[in-house]
Scaffold this motif. Structure first.
Motif, mmCIF file in Angstrom:
data_model
loop_
_atom_site.group_PDB
_atom_site.id
_atom_site.type_symbol
_atom_site.label_atom_id
_atom_site.label_comp_id
_atom_site.label_asym_id
_atom_site.label_seq_id
_atom_site.Cartn_x
_atom_site.Cartn_y
_atom_site.Cartn_z
ATOM 1 N N LEU A 57 6.021 0.909 -4.271
ATOM 2 C CA LEU A 57 5.250 -0.116 -4.969
ATOM 3 C C LEU A 57 6.173 -1.141 -5.614
ATOM 4 C CD1 LEU A 57 2.647 2.281 -6.633
ATOM 5 C CD2 LEU A 57 2.312 0.886 -4.596
ATOM 6 N N GLN A 58 7.071 -1.662 -4.813
ATOM 7 C CA GLN A 58 8.086 -2.571 -5.329
ATOM 8 C C GLN A 58 7.471 -3.826 -5.953
ATOM 9 O OE1 GLN A 58 10.943 -3.698 -2.375
ATOM 10 N NE2 GLN A 58 12.282 -4.733 -3.818
ATOM 11 N N TYR A 59 6.449 -4.370 -5.310
ATOM 12 C CA TYR A 59 5.834 -5.600 -5.828
ATOM 13 C C TYR A 59 5.176 -5.343 -7.180
ATOM 14 C CZ TYR A 59 2.778 -9.638 -6.275
ATOM 15 O OH TYR A 59 2.137 -10.763 -6.746
ATOM 16 N N GLU A 60 4.386 -4.307 -7.279
ATOM 17 C CA GLU A 60 3.653 -4.034 -8.519
ATOM 18 C C GLU A 60 4.617 -3.732 -9.677
ATOM 19 O OE1 GLU A 60 1.046 -3.911 -5.227
ATOM 20 O OE2 GLU A 60 2.893 -2.778 -5.537
ATOM 21 N N GLN A 76 -1.141 8.856 -4.610
ATOM 22 C CA GLN A 76 -2.222 8.665 -3.652
ATOM 23 C C GLN A 76 -2.397 7.206 -3.242
ATOM 24 O OE1 GLN A 76 -5.581 10.471 -5.660
ATOM 25 N NE2 GLN A 76 -5.130 12.486 -4.790
ATOM 26 N N SER A 77 -1.734 6.308 -3.938
ATOM 27 C CA SER A 77 -1.905 4.891 -3.661
ATOM 28 C C SER A 77 -1.293 4.488 -2.321
ATOM 29 C CB SER A 77 -1.254 4.075 -4.778
ATOM 30 O OG SER A 77 -1.192 2.710 -4.435
ATOM 31 N N THR A 78 -1.875 3.466 -1.708
ATOM 32 C CA THR A 78 -1.263 2.822 -0.549
ATOM 33 C C THR A 78 0.020 2.135 -0.994
ATOM 34 O OG1 THR A 78 -3.440 2.401 0.399
ATOM 35 C CG2 THR A 78 -1.621 1.089 1.250
ATOM 36 N N GLY A 79 1.069 2.227 -0.179
ATOM 37 C CA GLY A 79 2.313 1.519 -0.470
ATOM 38 C C GLY A 79 2.194 0.042 -0.118
ATOM 39 N N ASP A 80 3.118 -0.765 -0.631
ATOM 40 C CA ASP A 80 3.081 -2.210 -0.408
ATOM 41 C C ASP A 80 3.078 -2.574 1.070
ATOM 42 O OD1 ASP A 80 3.031 -2.722 -3.098
ATOM 43 O OD2 ASP A 80 5.179 -3.127 -3.269
ATOM 44 N N GLY A 105 -5.697 0.474 -6.778
ATOM 45 C CA GLY A 105 -6.077 -0.901 -6.458
ATOM 46 C C GLY A 105 -5.062 -1.715 -5.693
ATOM 47 N N VAL A 106 -4.042 -1.082 -5.138
ATOM 48 C CA VAL A 106 -3.004 -1.841 -4.426
ATOM 49 C C VAL A 106 -3.587 -2.550 -3.209
ATOM 50 C CG1 VAL A 106 -0.834 -1.647 -3.139
ATOM 51 C CG2 VAL A 106 -1.141 -0.389 -5.278
#
Length: 406
Positions: A57-60, A76-80, A105-106
């Motif tokens: 999640l580099q952007y976030e 569980q989040s989708t990666g960038d 919410g990614v």
């Protein structure tokens, strides 16, 4: 959600503490600061998650106040990288986009930024939903957050108007006890049970699925599928994504487009093309190149097409390795130059350790597992070591192929 959690988003001391201790050891921080502030555990979690998910999640994480409500939400989040691929699946002209299981919410935020379209994010966990609302504001994404179960939300949408152009859904792949599940019916929510409801509200459904699912069965379970993507890296197939036109009258013999997205491009085809393709078989030779498809390609199995499209020979119908006299720059997989091709014989197994002090051992359609062969050879791995590919070639001959290291 209790009041303290809501206040954290705008608590200057909280964020100043996270920034000041960003490089400190989380375990020591938790011990040293225990009980000194009511938000310490929450603040330490921000530091832990920033380290754990800094690549995914580099952007976030580039935003100082991006908030992780739980560590699991980051896991569980989708990666960038995958979120950008998901956003590219949204057809132009979509006016209403809903993420029915938004989590952190990614995906919703990435789709909103990429398309410029207002996205509705539905999340049933109130803590995660509040964090999503905060994070959308932090990154400047046009996302409206609704805390609700996706089924209740869909029931609230009027029937027959198809107000939702695109619905994105990523069912949870864990059961009530936390164990992993893979079947579409075993996930939560059960999309197959929801299909009648979805058809009354949604034009196009994009479904994110487990990479363990069988492609043929997935296409059978999700009628109306127009496109199916297999997404992966150089080491694994990360997920399958199906795009379903819920309003189209698609005949039973319709063939969707299948796409394998890999580190060096995409290969697309239809199952009929694979069935009609002619595969050529041959034996690898020293000085040539051996190619192994990336895992995302292996998942959708275009075996004959790879041979015919790239002008290569397949080693064996069940080996799924390809040989070319020279390098093939756009092949969707890894290629290495062949140093030598040896018979699978006890005399060769005795000599190999003396000739190659280090080897990376792999096996494809071979009578001996890679770990067993590695022990026999007393192989020591190391960066840049030659790769030993044990494989069966036509007609049914096991061989040892020594490849250049990388």
């Amino acid at each position: 959600m209790h009041a303290l959690d809501m206040e954290i988003f705008d608590d200057e001391r909280f964020w100043a503490w996270v920034e000041a201790h960003n490089n400190d050891d989380p375990a020591k921080l938790r011990l040293a600061w225990h009980g000194r502030e009511p938000w310490i555990d929450d603040a330490v979690r921000q530091i832990e998650c920033r380290r754990k998910y800094r690549r995914k999640l580099q952007y976030e994480i580039s935003y100082d106040r991006f908030y992780f409500p739980t560590s699991l939400s980051g896991e569980q989040s989708t990666g960038d990288e995958l979120a950008r691929i998901h956003a590219a699946m949204i057809p132009s002209g979509a006016h209403t986009i809903v993420d029915l299981t938004s989590g952190l919410g990614v995906d919703a935020m990435t789709i909103a930024r990429a398309t410029g379209v207002h996205v509705v994010a539905v999340e049933r966990d109130s803590v995660v939903s509040a964090a999503l609302r905060h994070n959308a504001g932090v990154v400047g994404a046009d996302v409206e957050t609704i805390c609700a179960d996706c089924r209740d939300y869909l029931e609230s949408v009027p029937d027959g108007r198809f107000d939702i152009d695109i619905a994105f859904i990523d069912p949870a792949r864990r059961d009530a006890d936390g164990g992993r599940v893979f079947g579409i019916r075993d996930c939560e929510p059960d999309i197959l049970t929801m299909l009648p409801l979805l058809r009354r509200k949604v034009r196009t459904l994009i479904v994110k699925l487990s990479p363990m699912l069988d492609v043929t069965r997935t296409l059978r379970d999700l009628p109306g599928t127009t496109d199916l993507w297999s997404l992966g890296s150089s080491t694994e197939c990360k997920e399958i994504v199906a795009c379903c036109d819920l309003q189209a009258d698609i005949s039973s013999d319709y063939e969707p487009d299948i796409h394998a997205v890999t580190p060096n491009g995409e290969i697309s085809f239809r199952l009929g093309e694979e069935a009609c393709a002619e595969s050529k078989y041959g034996t690898p030779m020293a000085g040539g190149w051996l190619y192994e498809p990336w895992p995302a390609v292996m998942k959708v199995a275009p075996w004959r097409l790879l041979s015919s499209r790239y002008g290569m020979v397949q080693l064996h119908p069940n080996t799924h390795l390809y040989y070319s006299p020279g390098p093939v720059s756009d092949f969707p997989g890894e290629g290495r130059r062949i140093l030598e091709v040896l018979p699978f014989a006890s005399s060769v197994l005795k000599q190999l350790p003396r000739r190659y002090s280090r080897m990376q051992v792999a096996a494809r359609n071979f009578p001996m597992a890679a770990n067993v062969l590695s022990r026999k050879l007393r192989a020591k791995e190391g960066y840049g070591a030659p790769r030993l590919m044990a494989a069966t070639v036509v007609p049914d001959t096991p061989v040892l192929i020594v490849l250049e290291g990388q």
